[in-house]
Design a protein around this motif. Structure first.
Motif, PDB file in Angstrom:
ATOM      1  N   GLN A  71       4.569   1.799   1.106  1.00 53.03           N
ATOM      2  CA  GLN A  71       5.549   1.994   0.048  1.00 53.03           C
ATOM      3  C   GLN A  71       6.512   3.109   0.416  1.00 53.03           C
ATOM      4  O   GLN A  71       7.723   2.995   0.230  1.00 53.03           O
ATOM      5  CB  GLN A  71       4.826   2.332  -1.258  1.00 53.03           C
ATOM      6  CG  GLN A  71       5.732   2.921  -2.326  1.00 53.03           C
ATOM      7  CD  GLN A  71       5.009   3.101  -3.633  1.00 53.03           C
ATOM      8  OE1 GLN A  71       4.677   2.144  -4.308  1.00 53.03           O
ATOM      9  NE2 GLN A  71       4.751   4.330  -3.999  1.00 53.03           N
ATOM     10  N   ALA A  72       5.979   4.205   0.983  1.00 54.02           N
ATOM     11  CA  ALA A  72       6.828   5.329   1.369  1.00 54.02           C
ATOM     12  C   ALA A  72       7.847   4.885   2.414  1.00 54.02           C
ATOM     13  O   ALA A  72       9.019   5.259   2.343  1.00 54.02           O
ATOM     14  CB  ALA A  72       5.970   6.469   1.916  1.00 54.02           C
ATOM     15  N   GLN A  73       7.418   4.057   3.363  1.00 50.42           N
ATOM     16  CA  GLN A  73       8.350   3.574   4.387  1.00 50.42           C
ATOM     17  C   GLN A  73       9.488   2.774   3.755  1.00 50.42           C
ATOM     18  O   GLN A  73      10.660   2.953   4.100  1.00 50.42           O
ATOM     19  CB  GLN A  73       7.616   2.682   5.404  1.00 50.42           C
ATOM     20  CG  GLN A  73       6.528   3.400   6.195  1.00 50.42           C
ATOM     21  CD  GLN A  73       5.644   2.418   6.974  1.00 50.42           C
ATOM     22  OE1 GLN A  73       5.922   1.235   7.031  1.00 50.42           O
ATOM     23  NE2 GLN A  73       4.574   2.920   7.567  1.00 50.42           N
ATOM     24  N   LEU A 103      10.543   2.752   0.552  1.00 48.59           N
ATOM     25  CA  LEU A 103      11.399   3.561  -0.328  1.00 48.59           C
ATOM     26  C   LEU A 103      12.356   4.433   0.501  1.00 48.59           C
ATOM     27  O   LEU A 103      13.534   4.562   0.160  1.00 48.59           O
ATOM     28  CB  LEU A 103      10.556   4.435  -1.258  1.00 48.59           C
ATOM     29  CG  LEU A 103       9.729   3.693  -2.316  1.00 48.59           C
ATOM     30  CD1 LEU A 103       8.962   4.686  -3.175  1.00 48.59           C
ATOM     31  CD2 LEU A 103      10.596   2.805  -3.198  1.00 48.59           C
ATOM     32  N   ASP A 127       0.834  -1.193   0.000  1.00 46.58           N
ATOM     33  CA  ASP A 127       0.000   0.000   0.000  1.00 46.58           C
ATOM     34  C   ASP A 127       0.872   1.249   0.000  1.00 46.58           C
ATOM     35  O   ASP A 127       2.022   1.212   0.409  1.00 46.58           O
ATOM     36  CB  ASP A 127      -0.888   0.003   1.251  1.00 46.58           C
ATOM     37  CG  ASP A 127      -2.173  -0.752   1.010  1.00 46.58           C
ATOM     38  OD1 ASP A 127      -2.732  -0.611  -0.085  1.00 46.58           O
ATOM     39  OD2 ASP A 127      -2.608  -1.495   1.901  1.00 46.58           O
ATOM     40  N   VAL A 128       0.279   2.371  -0.443  1.00 54.35           N
ATOM     41  CA  VAL A 128       1.108   3.555  -0.656  1.00 54.35           C
ATOM     42  C   VAL A 128       1.784   4.083   0.603  1.00 54.35           C
ATOM     43  O   VAL A 128       2.926   4.533   0.549  1.00 54.35           O
ATOM     44  CB  VAL A 128       0.338   4.706  -1.345  1.00 54.35           C
ATOM     45  CG1 VAL A 128       0.172   4.419  -2.803  1.00 54.35           C
ATOM     46  CG2 VAL A 128      -0.975   4.971  -0.686  1.00 54.35           C
ATOM     47  N   SER A 129       1.114   4.025   1.749  1.00 54.59           N
ATOM     48  CA  SER A 129       1.765   4.569   2.941  1.00 54.59           C
ATOM     49  C   SER A 129       2.935   3.670   3.344  1.00 54.59           C
ATOM     50  O   SER A 129       3.958   4.140   3.851  1.00 54.59           O
ATOM     51  CB  SER A 129       0.770   4.718   4.092  1.00 54.59           C
ATOM     52  OG  SER A 129       0.385   3.472   4.603  1.00 54.59           O
TER      53      SER A 129
END
Lengths: 323, 325
Positions: free
Chosen positions: B194-196, B198, B190-192
């Protein structure tokens, strides 16, 4: 009055040992000719909302509160037989994976004709004509020949067009599109979203577009509903929400997404993970992950408050805006 | 000098032959998943590889770490030509070249404890440290990817997708590699989350001077992470260059089409030029330049002759100047 009205919808999963609330207080209106995007991360309850609207909740899931009205008529509480007449006829559905939505053993034409004759008083010959017209409308070249092909003879994007033609077969007023472009490549995704927008306009249909992709919503939807842990946390016109998110979850989600042209070395991250239904924290479900949480956030689940065109379920939206 | 150098790397997967074809001794057909890719990755940089499904980006990743045997071409790492498959590569090379896979639900053995999963690449080394030291190392790695040392005793099913991908990263780091091939490391997340992941990859790269080959279908992720970008289409590299150049001035018509499909988040709707058609089947790729049936600029030469990569772009029209840049 909106074409599709969802009022205070609650869905519970009830087993002998316990009752878990998976959707709580979902309220949403969709007008004819309007696309409403429903976004959220996996497990937020997006697909469950879609399933509740078309009456396809899988037991032990069931609607335990609220109402869904289609063109003014309540469809919650209708029996299976009555729901069957609505499904496909008045509400069409498009699912994520076109390969599993189609029967591999029947030609595309057989599936379309079967669906059309089930819902509309038509002879098979007339239904076949309508099927070809639908395939043409969804952008399948040489539809008159392709109608006799099997699903495996179509590419991914073409297959999704067939699925869309099937959803349109009964000339529905409402279309539920659940992750319609997730299985497709980006260049094809743009084509399918354009098609969806055109169909919504031409058929004056109310479209619920369920997706995890904020980009898809930004490009396609007129209004957005952001879901978190079984509740809608923010609803409003797409440009208003994307331009100025008021709920801390929406704001966090927008900052977590890399975009082209954005030169930040690090993405903003939302710590932790979304709680599972049945294990929600007290008060605001986003509270434990919220950078702007205050002591009163644990009091009770916040009720949506109107700010102009936008409804926000947050006690302190001003703290998000200031950030 | 490039840390990794691939020259004309190709991989063709054989297909079954029909009985008449076998009797007639016709050559065995094949899918050219990767058809002659030449690229280099400099030490400390992130090369992002984009393309749609079936363009050969994952096959290229697997060729580099030696999970597939190339049908042609050669690969050099740190100036030395390396053996084609991981089996034939010396342990010292294997520990320097590691991979992170797309699906953290499939890439971790569900029966193993996380500590054992992370320590395994190290245990495979000839000079493997004793088990106690490996456990200590695993605990240290877990801390480095943002998990706790106590997690070593748990099993993969006890973790969320993002946490599993952290475990996969810890495993890849266990041998102290300098080159990491990351094949769609966040597309299952999930996008949130994914940020972690990356951000973690960035931090690790800065702290340890890692070199990344990052493969993704997501242009925004590539834009965020990469220094240079390669664009693949049906087994061929069609454009490669500095990130800022490729995004500001894409040259190959396919790159332009890909960038035109990018959604914006500001909610302001712009007309998007959807690329006509779809990626053709790799079973029967178009003749000449693979992109010519979808290319608005295609001319007669494009239909018969495959363009070579020159000055970072493989396109007749750019080379001959009849496509405006």
């Amino acid at each position: 009055m909106a074409l599709l009205e969802i009022r205070d919808l609650a869905v519970d999963f009830v087993t002998r040992r316990r009752r878990v609330r998976a959707l709580d207080g979902i309220s949403l209106d969709i007008d004819a000719g309007e696309i409403v995007g429903m976004v959220g991360e996996s497990g937020a309850g997006k697909s469950l909302t879609g399933a509740a609207v078309i009456g396809l909740l899988v037991p032990p899931g069931r609607i335990s509160g609220g109402e869904i009205r289609l063109d003014g008529q309540a469809i919650t509480g209708l029996g299976e037989a009555a729901m069957r007449r609505i499904r496909g006829r008045r509400i069409g559905t498009i699912f994520q994976d076109p390969l599993t939505a189609l029967n591999p053993l029947l030609t595309v034409g057989e599936q379309l004709v079967e669906t059309i004759t089930t819902h509309l008083p038509m002879s098979r010959a007339a239904a076949r004509k309508r099927a070809i017209a639908l395939l043409e409308e969804t952008g399948i070249p040489s539809a008159g020949r392709r109608i006799d092909h099997y699903p495996h003879q179509f590419s991914g994007g073409m297959r999704q067009r067939v699925v869309i033609a099937l959803a349109l077969a009964g000339d529905p007023q409402v279309i539920i599109a659940d992750e319609p472009t997730t299985a497709l490549d980006v260049s094809v995704q743009a084509q399918i979203l354009d098609l969806l927008r055109r169909l919504c306009r031409d058929h004056d249909a109310a479209v619920l577009l369920i997706t995890h992709d904020l980009g898809v919503v930004a490009e396609t939807a007129d209004r957005v509903a952001v879901m978190y842990a079984g509740r809608i946390v923010e609803t409003g016109p797409t440009a208003a929400i994307m331009g100025r998110p008021r709920h801390p979850y929406t704001a966090g989600l927008m900052r977590a997404i890399p975009t082209v042209g954005d030169l930040r070395p690090r993405l903003a991250q939302i710590g932790g993970a979304m709680p599972r239904p049945g294990a929600l924290p007290h008060g605001c479900a986003f509270g434990p992950r919220c950078p702007a949480a205050r002591p009163d956030c644990t009091a009770a689940a916040p009720v949506p408050i109107r700010h102009g065109d936008v409804l926000v379920a947050c006690r302190h939206p001003d703290l998000t805006e200031a950030a | 000098m490039m840390l990794l150098d691939a020259r004309d790397l190709a991989c063709t997967f054989p297909l079954p032959r029909s009985l008449p074809d076998r009797l007639a001794r016709r050559p065995r057909p094949g899918i050219a998943a990767v058809a002659g890719v030449t690229l280099g990755v400099a030490r400390g940089e992130t090369l992002g590889l984009v393309g749609e499904s079936g363009c050969g980006k994952s096959t290229l990743a697997r060729l580099i770490v030696g999970l597939h045997r190339p049908s042609a071409g050669s690969l050099a790492f740190d100036g030395t030509v390396v053996a084609p498959t991981v089996r034939d590569r010396p342990p010292a090379l294997r520990r320097r070249l590691q991979m992170i896979f797309q699906d953290p639900y499939a890439s971790l053995n569900p029966r193993w404890r996380v500590g054992d999963i992370i320590a395994e690449p190290l245990a495979e080394q000839p000079d493997a440290p004793p088990p106690a030291a490996r456990r200590e190392h695993a605990a240290e790695l877990l801390a480095r990817v943002g998990l706790s040392a106590a997690d070593a005793r748990r099993h993969p099913h006890e973790f969320s997708g993002g946490q599993r991908q952290r475990i996969a990263i810890a495993r890849a780091l266990s041998t102290g590699p300098d080159f990491l091939v990351c094949d769609e490391p966040t597309s299952a997340l999930d996008v949130s989350v994914q940020a972690q992941v990356l951000n973690l990859m960035r931090d690790l790269q800065e702290a340890e001077g890692l070199t990344f080959l990052l493969i993704s279908h997501n242009l925004a992720v590539i834009h965020h992470m990469a220094n240079r970008i390669g664009v693949m289409y049906l087994g061929r590299l069609v454009e490669i260059g500095e990130k800022t150049d490729v995004f500001a001035r894409p040259r190959h018509p396919y790159t332009r089409a890909l960038l035109a499909t990018l959604p914006r988040l500001d909610g302001v709707r712009r007309p998007r030029e959807a690329v006509a058609g779809e990626v053709p089947s790799a079973l029967s790729p178009p003749s000449g330049c693979h992109f010519h049936p979808r290319c608005p600029f295609a001319r007669a030469r494009c239909r018969v002759e495959a363009p070579a990569l020159a000055d970072g772009v493989a396109c007749h029209g750019i080379a001959e100047g009849w496509i405006p840049s």
